[in-house]
Structure formats: structure tokens, C-alpha cells
Write an enzyme that holds these catalytic residues in place. Structure first.
Site, PDB file in Angstrom:
ATOM      1  N   SER A   1      31.259  35.371 -49.828  1.00 56.33           N
ATOM      2  CA  SER A   1      31.065  35.395 -51.282  1.00 56.33           C
ATOM      3  C   SER A   1      30.738  36.797 -51.765  1.00 56.33           C
ATOM      4  CB  SER A   1      29.921  34.445 -51.645  1.00 56.33           C
ATOM      5  OG  SER A   1      29.497  34.640 -52.978  1.00 56.33           O
TER       6      SER A   1
ATOM      7  N   TYR B   1      21.488  31.549 -51.212  1.00 55.79           N
ATOM      8  CA  TYR B   1      22.922  31.296 -51.044  1.00 55.79           C
ATOM      9  C   TYR B   1      23.604  32.533 -50.481  1.00 55.79           C
ATOM     10  CZ  TYR B   1      27.843  30.843 -52.299  1.00 55.79           C
ATOM     11  OH  TYR B   1      29.215  30.820 -52.262  1.00 55.79           O
TER      12      TYR B   1
END
Length: 337
Positions: free
Chosen positions: A128, A153
Site C-alpha cells: 500500500s 494498517y
């Protein structure tokens, strides 16, 4: 023809990728646990477009199920594994941290072990843009240090990169990590800004605009993302003979390992993104301008030079085209005239 395991196959990217692989004649096992992080009806609707197609089979399984994953890999004979299953969302990680460790760390370890013991030829996994965290040098480069995440995350995605490198080094599993930059388009996730904004505007509700609309994002259209993933699937990484431990490059390795950014290479300010959405909907938005939220970064901007050089591809869909296609899909899907 390849035998491909796609995890997260009922998800936004996973369902689109599975369809593209089937189009080119690959055999796809699509795994998903159909969790309720967002509307499961949308997940089932995505799957409906895949089930019944030649070469596709759906596997309802949670990656945390170690014995189940072991059986799947032992029986599957997969040439390629594309791991897209994850607990997504920066803001949700502030409220439910344990789900990120369970899904993104434990689940990914089970995938790595499956690849290790079953001679998988190439592991492609989702990372990501959030891994860039506190970095401010733009555009973000895969060759830069990313050791300062600002959300759990992001930390789990950085951990995935490190775990994959370890297995590439120890067990020679060719592994490629893809740092996705704000993916949007038809069949997108309901927790993402475009979906939330569209729903609120059509329901005459105000939208929450964080960082007072000054947020900049490298919005990347789903078809561009899928094209990049497919090209990378066919681009099995080899050790970099020029890699040096004296000057370690995080994007490559002495092991068969590689990292790429997949982004539009064209960041757009959030207020401009909303303007384009308003034009597509033919309605103005009532905006609640708010400060930046914990865990968010003010800007993302992808350096995609390596992807262009190695895969011959650069995402290029404009937000005008991409948002227009999303709005048309949204109205069709929800029966709005």
C-alpha cells in the site's frame, strides 16, 4: 495458461483481476472469507459475475485457517498466487487493531508457508502507498526508506514486504510486492471516499472533507491497476546482481524479490476530486471541512518509473473518465435514474 490463486476474490481489486485472468484463459481459484467489514451483498454481486465462468472456482476460506490453507495449497497446484486479501482501511485500524494482525500478518504467513511447501512459481502481494507514512519527499519512490508508518494498517503492509523478502531469501520464492495508490472505480469499496461522497450527495446529506480538502491523492483507476497486476504476474523477479549490502536498495534484492508502485503519477487535490464528482452527478455537495484524521497522510504521489521500465506500463486514466464511469455504475447498480 496459468493456475492462479487470487485471495480476496470477492473484493474490489480481486474480483476485477479474476475476471481479467479468466478473459485471457487462466484458471482461477478465488478465495474469500466474505467478512462483514462492508456490505456482503456487494461482495456476492461481484462474485456472481465470476461464478459459472469457465476456469473459475470459488473457495470460501479464511486465511487465518491454517489447516484449510494448507489443504488448499496442497491440492491446488498453483503456478501463481496473488494475495489481495487483507483487513483494509487506515481509520478502521485505529478502532480494531487486532483484526489487522490476524488478517494481514497471520493470514499472510499462512500464504507464505503455502507457497514455500508447494513450489509456487511467483507470489504477487498487495502492499500500500500507506507504507510511506511520514515521508515527505515526492514522488514516493520504492527505493526510499519507509520505516515511519503512521497507522497500524501501514505497519502491517510494511511487515508483509519484510516477510515476503525473508521467504524469497530463505526459500527462493520469487515475490513481488505492489504498493497500490488510492484505487477507485466501478464495484469499489463502500468505505472509500468516492463511494461515501456519491451516496451522501445523492441522498442530500453533507460530506466530511478531511484536512479541509487540501488532501492530495494519487487516485488510480481500477482498470489501470488490473493491467499493472497482470503484467507483473508475468514478470517473475530475479535476483539483482548489482544489489549491495553496503548500499541496500529496498526495491530489489540479492533474492528473487521486487517492489513496485502502481499509481497514476498525478496527484489530485481532494476539493478538485469533489468538483469532478459534482459535475458527473449534476449536483453540488454540502461540505463539512474538517481537520486531518489520525493515521492519514496529507499527500501521496507515486513514482512509477520502475513499473514503466520493467513492465512497459503506466496508469493513465483521468479522474474525469474514471469518476464518470463510477457514477454510471453506481446509478445502474442501485437503480437510480
Amino acid at each position: 495458461m496459468k493456475k492462479v490463486l487470487v485471495t480476496g476474490a470477492a473484493g474490489f481489486i480481486g474480483s476485477s483481476l479474476s475476471a481479467r485472468l479468466l478473459d485471457r484463459g487462466d484458471e482461477v481459484a478465488g478465495l474469500d472469507n466474505i467478512n462483514d467489514y462492508y456490505d456482503v451483498n456487494l461482495k456476492f454481486a461481484r462474485l456472481k459475475g465470476l461464478e459459472g465462468r469457465k476456469g473459475f472456482r470459488f473457495v470460501k476460506l479464511d486465511l487465518q485457517d491454517r489447516a484449510g490453507v494448507e489443504r488448499l495449497f496442497a491440492e491446488g497446484g498453483f503456478d501463481v498466487v496473488v494475495n489481495l486479501a487483507a483487513q483494509a482501511g487506515v481509520r478502521y485500524s485505529l478502532k480494531n487493531p487486532y483484526s489487522y494482525i490476524d488478517s494481514n500478518i497471520v493470514g499472510f504467513l499462512n500464504v507464505l508457508e503455502g507457497c514455500r511447501h508447494n513450489n509456487v512459481g511467483h507470489l504477487v502481494f498487495a502492499s500500500s502507498s500507506s507504507v510511506y507514512g511520514a515521508n515527505t519527499k515526492m514522488p514516493f519512490s520504492v527505493h526510499d526508506n519507509v520505516d515511519h508508518p503512521v497507522s497500524l494498517y501501514a505497519a502491517t503492509k510494511k511487515a508483509n514486504e519484510l516477510m515476503a523478502h525473508t521467504y524469497a531469501s530463505l526459500y527462493k520464492i520469487p515475490s513481488t510486492g505492489l504498493r497500490f495508490f488510492t484505487v477507485y472505480g466501478p464495484w469499489g469499496r463502500p468505505d472509500m471516499a468516492l463511494f461515501l461522497f456519491t451516496k451522501a450527495i445523492l441522498e442530500n446529506r453533507p460530506i466530511d472533507v478531511f484536512n479541509y480538502g487540501k488532501m492530495r491523492r494519487d487516485f488510480t483507476y481500477i482498470d489501470d491497476i488490473v493491467e499493472g497486476v497482470v503484467r507483473v504476474i508475468d514478470l517473475v523477479p530475479a535476483p539483482n546482481p548489482e544489489w549491495s549490502g553496503d548500499r541496500p536498495d529496498s526495491a530489489s534484492s540479492y533474492a528473487p524479490y521486487r517492489l513496485y508502485n502502481i499509481g497514476n503519477n498525478n496527484p489530485v487535490e481532494l476539493l478538485r476530486f469533489i468538483e469532478v464528482l459534482e459535475a458527473a452527478l449534476g449536483r453540488k455537495a454540502e461540505k463539512n471541512l474538517m481537520p486531518i484524521q489520525a493515521g492519514d497522510v496529507p499527500a501521496t504521489f507515486a513514482d512509477v518509473d520502475d513499473l514503466m521500465k520493467d513492465a512497459g506500463f503506466k496508469p493513465s486514466t483521468s479522474i474525469e473518465e474514471g469518476i464518470g464511469k463510477f457514477v454510471q455504475w453506481y446509478k445502474d447498480y442501485y437503480g437510480i435514474r
